[in-house]
Design a protein around this motif. Structure first.
Motif, PDB file in Angstrom:
ATOM      1  N   ASP A 100       0.832  -1.213   0.000  1.00  0.00           N
ATOM      2  CA  ASP A 100       0.000   0.000   0.000  1.00  0.00           C
ATOM      3  C   ASP A 100       0.861   1.255   0.000  1.00  0.00           C
ATOM      4  O   ASP A 100       0.518   2.273  -0.612  1.00  0.00           O
ATOM      5  CB  ASP A 100      -0.995  -0.010   1.166  1.00  0.00           C
ATOM      6  CG  ASP A 100      -0.336  -0.110   2.544  1.00  0.00           C
ATOM      7  OD1 ASP A 100       0.853  -0.505   2.644  1.00  0.00           O
ATOM      8  OD2 ASP A 100      -1.016   0.214   3.539  1.00  0.00           O
ATOM      9  N   THR A 121      -0.125   8.440   4.591  1.00  0.00           N
ATOM     10  CA  THR A 121      -1.376   7.687   4.505  1.00  0.00           C
ATOM     11  C   THR A 121      -1.824   7.369   5.927  1.00  0.00           C
ATOM     12  O   THR A 121      -1.176   6.603   6.645  1.00  0.00           O
ATOM     13  CB  THR A 121      -1.179   6.409   3.659  1.00  0.00           C
ATOM     14  OG1 THR A 121      -0.577   6.785   2.420  1.00  0.00           O
ATOM     15  CG2 THR A 121      -2.506   5.760   3.357  1.00  0.00           C
ATOM     16  N   GLY A 123      -4.076   5.753   8.151  1.00  0.00           N
ATOM     17  CA  GLY A 123      -5.051   4.679   8.316  1.00  0.00           C
ATOM     18  C   GLY A 123      -4.913   4.049   9.687  1.00  0.00           C
ATOM     19  O   GLY A 123      -4.756   4.762  10.681  1.00  0.00           O
ATOM     20  N   ALA A 125      -2.409   2.297  10.724  1.00  0.00           N
ATOM     21  CA  ALA A 125      -1.110   2.913  10.988  1.00  0.00           C
ATOM     22  C   ALA A 125      -1.022   4.182  10.138  1.00  0.00           C
ATOM     23  O   ALA A 125      -1.717   4.288   9.125  1.00  0.00           O
ATOM     24  CB  ALA A 125       0.013   1.953  10.608  1.00  0.00           C
ATOM     25  N   THR A 127       1.570   6.045   7.775  1.00  0.00           N
ATOM     26  CA  THR A 127       2.861   5.893   7.105  1.00  0.00           C
ATOM     27  C   THR A 127       3.188   7.214   6.430  1.00  0.00           C
ATOM     28  O   THR A 127       2.301   7.869   5.861  1.00  0.00           O
ATOM     29  CB  THR A 127       2.829   4.750   6.078  1.00  0.00           C
ATOM     30  OG1 THR A 127       1.758   4.978   5.161  1.00  0.00           O
ATOM     31  CG2 THR A 127       2.632   3.404   6.753  1.00  0.00           C
TER      32      THR A 127
HETATM   33  K   LIG Z   1      -1.504   3.559   6.302  1.00  0.00           K
END
Ligand SMILES: [K+]
Ligand SMILES: Nc1ncnc2c1ncn2[C@@H]1O[C@H](COP(=O)(O)OP(=O)(O)O)[C@@H](O)[C@H]1O
Ligand SMILES: CC(C)(COP(=O)(O)O)[C@@H](O)C(=O)NCCC(=O)O
Length: 250
Positions: A100, A121, A123, A125, A127
Motif C-alpha cells: 500500500d 497515509t 489509516g 497505521a 505511514t
Molecule cells: K496507512
C-alpha cells in the motif's frame, strides 16, 4: 472493467474503472469495514469486471476471502518491487515495503510529478514516505494511526476516556482531558508529517487515508499540501495505465 482494491487493516477500499480511464477516474467506488466484507460482491455484480488489481496488507485470511468474492479469476496481487512505473524502491529489501505504501507513492508521483514528495497515509497505521523529484522511493516512517493512539491511551490507563476523532480541536493548550488527548494525538501525527517534510526538503505533501480529514487541517506547512482520497487506489490505477499488470504475491 477493472476492479481496484486497497485492503487495509481497518477497511477495504475499492473502485471500478473503465478500460483506458485516467488514474482516479472511476465509475463507482466505496469502502467497507472488515466486518462488512460480505457486502462487497453486491457492489461489484453487474459491472462486467474483467480483471482486478489488489493491494492487501491485511493478511492471508483476508486475501483468501477476497479471492472468493472478486468476480473474475484475472486477479493481480500488487507487490512492492525494486522498480515499477518509473519509480525505484530504495527499501533495503524492496519486497518488505508494504505494497500500500509503494502504491501510495506511485499515486502521489502520478498526481505531482517531478516534486520532492511526502505522502502520508493516515489509516490504522500512519505511514509517511519520501519520494525524490527523480522518482526514488527513499523510505519513511510508520507510527500508530490516530485511532490506535487514542484507543491505546484509553485501554492502558485508569483515567483516560476514548475520545472521538471528529471532535473540534480548540486553539491553544487544552484545559480538559478529552481535548488534551485529542491535541496530543493530532500533534503527534501532524508533527511527524511536518518533520518528514522538513527532513526531505519536500516541495509537496499529499495526505490520504481514513484519518486524513482530521490530520490534514491541523498541518502547518509552507509548501503545497493537500488531502487526496484513496491515494493507494490512484497509485494502483496508475500502474495499469503506464505498464502491464504485474502478477506476484503481496
Ligand atoms: K496507512
Ligand atoms: N467511517 C470510518 N470507518 C472506519 N475508520 C474511519 C472512518 N472514518 C475515519 N476513520 C479513521 O480512519 C482509520 C482507517 O482508515 P483507512 O484508511 O481505511 O485504514 P486502513 O487502510 O488501515 O484500513 C481509522 O483508524 C479511523 O481513525
Ligand atoms: C504499515 C502498514 C501496517 C500500514 O497498513 P494500514 O495502516 O494501511 O492498514 C502496512 O503498510 C504494512 O504492513 N507494511 C509492511 C512493513 C513496511 O512497510 O515496512
Amino acid at each position: 472493467m477493472l476492479l481496484l482494491i486497497d485492503a487495509g487493516n481497518t477497511r477495504i477500499k475499492w473502485a471500478l474503472a473503465e478500460d483506458g480511464a485516467a488514474p482516479g477516474v472511476w465509475i463507482a467506488s466505496g469502502a467497507v469495514a472488515h466486518a462488512d466484507l460480505n457486502h462487497l460482491p453486491a457492489s461489484w455484480a453487474q459491472h462486467g469486471v474483467k480483471r482486478a488489481l489488489v493491494s492487501n496488507v491485511a493478511g492471508s485470511k483476508l486475501r483468501d476471502q477476497l479471492q472468493l468474492m472478486i468476480p473474475t479469476t484475472a486477479i493481480s496481487w500488487f507487490a512492492s518491487t525494486a522498480q515499477l512505473a518509473g519509480m525505484r524502491n530504495a527499501y533495503r529489501n524492496p519486497s518488505q515495503l508494504g505494497c500500500d505504501r509503494f502504491a501510495a507513492a506511485l499515486g502521489a508521483r502520478a498526481l505531482a510529478p517531478r516534486q520532492a514528495l511526502i505522502v502520508a497515509t493516515c489509516g490504522t497505521a500512519t505511514t509517511i514516505d519520501a519520494v525524490s523529484a527523480d522518482g526514488v522511493f527513499l523510505g519513511g516512517m510508520i507510527l500508530p494511526g490516530l485511532g490506535l493512539m487514542a484507543t491505546s491511551l484509553a485501554r492502558n490507563t485508569a483515567q483516560l476516556p476514548e475520545v472521538a476523532p471528529g471532535a473540534t480541536l480548540p486553539a491553544g493548550f487544552a484545559d480538559n482531558t478529552a481535548d488534551a488527548i485529542l491535541s496530543g494525538c493530532l500533534s503527534a501525527q501532524a508533527g511527524a508529517i511536518e518533520r518528514a517534510c522538513a527532513l526531505h526538503g519536500a516541495t509537496a505533501c499529499i495526505v490520504s487515508g481514513g484519518a486524513a480529514q482530521y490530520i490534514g487541517p491541523v498541518l502547518r506547512l509552507p509548501i503545497d499540501h493537500r488531502i487526496v482520497d484513496n491515494i493507494v487506489l490512484i497509485g494502483l490505477h496508475s500502474t495499469v495505465t503506464s505498464s502491464p499488470l504485474q502478477d506476484s504475491p503481496c
